[in-house]
Design a protein around this motif. Structure first.
Motif, PDB file in Angstrom:
ATOM      1  N   ALA A 195      12.856  47.020   1.312  1.00  0.00           N
ATOM      2  CA  ALA A 195      11.555  47.645   1.569  1.00  0.00           C
ATOM      3  C   ALA A 195      10.598  47.434   0.399  1.00  0.00           C
ATOM      4  N   LEU A 196      11.133  47.229  -0.796  1.00  0.00           N
ATOM      5  CA  LEU A 196      10.283  46.999  -1.965  1.00  0.00           C
ATOM      6  C   LEU A 196       9.450  45.723  -1.821  1.00  0.00           C
ATOM      7  N   LEU A 197       9.961  44.761  -1.051  1.00  0.00           N
ATOM      8  CA  LEU A 197       9.220  43.506  -0.878  1.00  0.00           C
ATOM      9  C   LEU A 197       7.989  43.653   0.017  1.00  0.00           C
ATOM     10  N   SER A 212       7.746  30.183  -1.747  1.00  0.00           N
ATOM     11  CA  SER A 212       6.333  30.470  -1.532  1.00  0.00           C
ATOM     12  C   SER A 212       5.569  30.541  -2.852  1.00  0.00           C
ATOM     13  N   LEU A 213       6.143  31.198  -3.834  1.00  0.00           N
ATOM     14  CA  LEU A 213       5.496  31.316  -5.145  1.00  0.00           C
ATOM     15  C   LEU A 213       5.446  29.966  -5.866  1.00  0.00           C
ATOM     16  N   GLY A 214       6.490  29.172  -5.710  1.00  0.00           N
ATOM     17  CA  GLY A 214       6.487  27.828  -6.296  1.00  0.00           C
ATOM     18  C   GLY A 214       5.388  26.961  -5.698  1.00  0.00           C
ATOM     19  N   LEU A 215       5.236  27.018  -4.387  1.00  0.00           N
ATOM     20  CA  LEU A 215       4.155  26.276  -3.719  1.00  0.00           C
ATOM     21  C   LEU A 215       2.793  26.787  -4.175  1.00  0.00           C
ATOM     22  N   SER A 216       2.707  28.086  -4.383  1.00  0.00           N
ATOM     23  CA  SER A 216       1.459  28.672  -4.870  1.00  0.00           C
ATOM     24  C   SER A 216       1.102  28.121  -6.249  1.00  0.00           C
ATOM     25  N   PHE A 217       2.093  28.015  -7.111  1.00  0.00           N
ATOM     26  CA  PHE A 217       1.847  27.456  -8.441  1.00  0.00           C
ATOM     27  C   PHE A 217       1.372  26.009  -8.344  1.00  0.00           C
ATOM     28  N   TRP A 218       1.988  25.232  -7.459  1.00  0.00           N
ATOM     29  CA  TRP A 218       1.593  23.837  -7.243  1.00  0.00           C
ATOM     30  C   TRP A 218       0.143  23.761  -6.760  1.00  0.00           C
ATOM     31  N   PHE A 253      18.270  35.341   1.339  1.00  0.00           N
ATOM     32  CA  PHE A 253      17.406  34.300   1.908  1.00  0.00           C
ATOM     33  C   PHE A 253      15.938  34.717   1.844  1.00  0.00           C
ATOM     34  N   SER A 254      15.707  36.002   1.982  1.00  0.00           N
ATOM     35  CA  SER A 254      14.339  36.514   1.868  1.00  0.00           C
ATOM     36  C   SER A 254      13.782  36.255   0.469  1.00  0.00           C
ATOM     37  N   LEU A 255      14.601  36.523  -0.534  1.00  0.00           N
ATOM     38  CA  LEU A 255      14.180  36.268  -1.916  1.00  0.00           C
ATOM     39  C   LEU A 255      13.956  34.779  -2.159  1.00  0.00           C
ATOM     40  N   LEU A 256      14.808  33.946  -1.579  1.00  0.00           N
ATOM     41  CA  LEU A 256      14.652  32.504  -1.704  1.00  0.00           C
ATOM     42  C   LEU A 256      13.330  32.045  -1.072  1.00  0.00           C
ATOM     43  N   GLY A 257      13.020  32.581   0.098  1.00  0.00           N
ATOM     44  CA  GLY A 257      11.746  32.253   0.747  1.00  0.00           C
ATOM     45  C   GLY A 257      10.557  32.651  -0.115  1.00  0.00           C
ATOM     46  N   GLN A 280       2.109  30.379   3.149  1.00  0.00           N
ATOM     47  CA  GLN A 280       2.060  31.468   4.123  1.00  0.00           C
ATOM     48  C   GLN A 280       3.333  31.496   4.971  1.00  0.00           C
ATOM     49  N   LEU A 281       3.791  30.328   5.393  1.00  0.00           N
ATOM     50  CA  LEU A 281       4.994  30.243   6.220  1.00  0.00           C
ATOM     51  C   LEU A 281       6.196  30.849   5.497  1.00  0.00           C
ATOM     52  N   PHE A 282       6.427  30.432   4.250  1.00  0.00           N
ATOM     53  CA  PHE A 282       7.568  30.956   3.513  1.00  0.00           C
ATOM     54  C   PHE A 282       7.380  32.431   3.151  1.00  0.00           C
ATOM     55  N   GLY A 283       6.139  32.855   2.932  1.00  0.00           N
ATOM     56  CA  GLY A 283       5.883  34.276   2.675  1.00  0.00           C
ATOM     57  C   GLY A 283       6.191  35.127   3.892  1.00  0.00           C
ATOM     58  N   VAL A 284       5.764  34.662   5.067  1.00  0.00           N
ATOM     59  CA  VAL A 284       6.043  35.395   6.305  1.00  0.00           C
ATOM     60  C   VAL A 284       7.544  35.397   6.594  1.00  0.00           C
ATOM     61  N   CYS A 285       8.201  34.256   6.384  1.00  0.00           N
ATOM     62  CA  CYS A 285       9.661  34.198   6.572  1.00  0.00           C
ATOM     63  C   CYS A 285      10.363  35.174   5.633  1.00  0.00           C
ATOM     64  N   SER A 286       9.889  35.265   4.405  1.00  0.00           N
ATOM     65  CA  SER A 286      10.467  36.196   3.452  1.00  0.00           C
ATOM     66  C   SER A 286      10.341  37.632   3.952  1.00  0.00           C
ATOM     67  N   LEU A 287       9.167  37.976   4.431  1.00  0.00           N
ATOM     68  CA  LEU A 287       8.952  39.327   4.946  1.00  0.00           C
ATOM     69  C   LEU A 287       9.823  39.577   6.175  1.00  0.00           C
ATOM     70  N   PHE A 288       9.884  38.600   7.072  1.00  0.00           N
ATOM     71  CA  PHE A 288      10.700  38.736   8.285  1.00  0.00           C
ATOM     72  C   PHE A 288      12.169  38.946   7.933  1.00  0.00           C
ATOM     73  N   LEU A 289      12.684  38.125   7.027  1.00  0.00           N
ATOM     74  CA  LEU A 289      14.096  38.240   6.648  1.00  0.00           C
ATOM     75  C   LEU A 289      14.382  39.561   5.937  1.00  0.00           C
ATOM     76  N   SER A 290      13.406  40.033   5.186  1.00  0.00           N
ATOM     77  CA  SER A 290      13.567  41.324   4.511  1.00  0.00           C
ATOM     78  C   SER A 290      13.647  42.452   5.539  1.00  0.00           C
ATOM     79  N   VAL A 291      12.798  42.394   6.545  1.00  0.00           N
ATOM     80  CA  VAL A 291      12.828  43.411   7.608  1.00  0.00           C
ATOM     81  C   VAL A 291      14.145  43.319   8.376  1.00  0.00           C
ATOM     82  N   PHE A 292      14.583  42.082   8.643  1.00  0.00           N
ATOM     83  CA  PHE A 292      15.843  41.894   9.361  1.00  0.00           C
ATOM     84  C   PHE A 292      17.016  42.440   8.532  1.00  0.00           C
TER      85      PHE A 292
END
Length: 134
Positions: free
Chosen positions: A9-11, A105-111, A97-101, A66-78
């Motif tokens: 839930a912290l995510l 996402s953050l790595g792509l953001s840095f790029w 897997f949520s943390l990996l997503g 956005q895709l990996f961020g949404v996947c991260s949120l989805f996996l966290s909820v799951f």
């Protein structure tokens, strides 16, 4: 290792804010692309075409961010759902897997930020060459 339902839930707040920032980036880049497209149609310039190509890459990166961020949120909820039905081991994996997503996402953001900064430096270099700062 045990996982409490509060941990995934912290995510929520962090991921929601990140997704909002990504959406703002997307809207800003999309506005710039529309303006450059109009400019390019009036005067075909190689520089404008390169800028559009650069912005196209940035839009692609933002889409994947956005895709990996949404996947991260989805996996966290799951993971929270799995914890709720007392499937702790599976919840732990889904949260991982949520943390990996989120990391991807953050790595792509840095790029994307790096590309943006480099493009701004190219713009500023022309001004600095004309007006050296000592």
């Amino acid at each position: 290792m045990t996982l409490e339902i509060e941990t995934p839930a912290l995510l929520f707040s962090a991921t929601s804010l990140i997704l909002l920032a990504y959406t703002n980036r997307f809207l800003t880049v999309a506005t710039i692309v529309r303006g450059l497209k109009d400019t390019y149609e009036k005067e075909e310039s190689k520089i404008i075409l390169l800028e559009i190509k650069n912005l196209n890459l940035r839009l692609t990166l933002i889409r994947y961010m956005q895709l990996f961020g949404v996947c991260s949120l989805f996996l966290s909820v799951f993971a929270m759902l799995l914890l709720f039905i007392e499937q702790s081991l599976f919840a732990l994996y889904f949260f991982g897997f949520s943390l990996l997503g989120l990391l991807i996402s953050l790595g792509l953001s840095f790029w994307e930020i790096s590309i943006s900064v480099e493009a701004l430096r190219v713009h500023l270099s022309g001004i600095i060459k004309k007006n050296p700062i000592d």
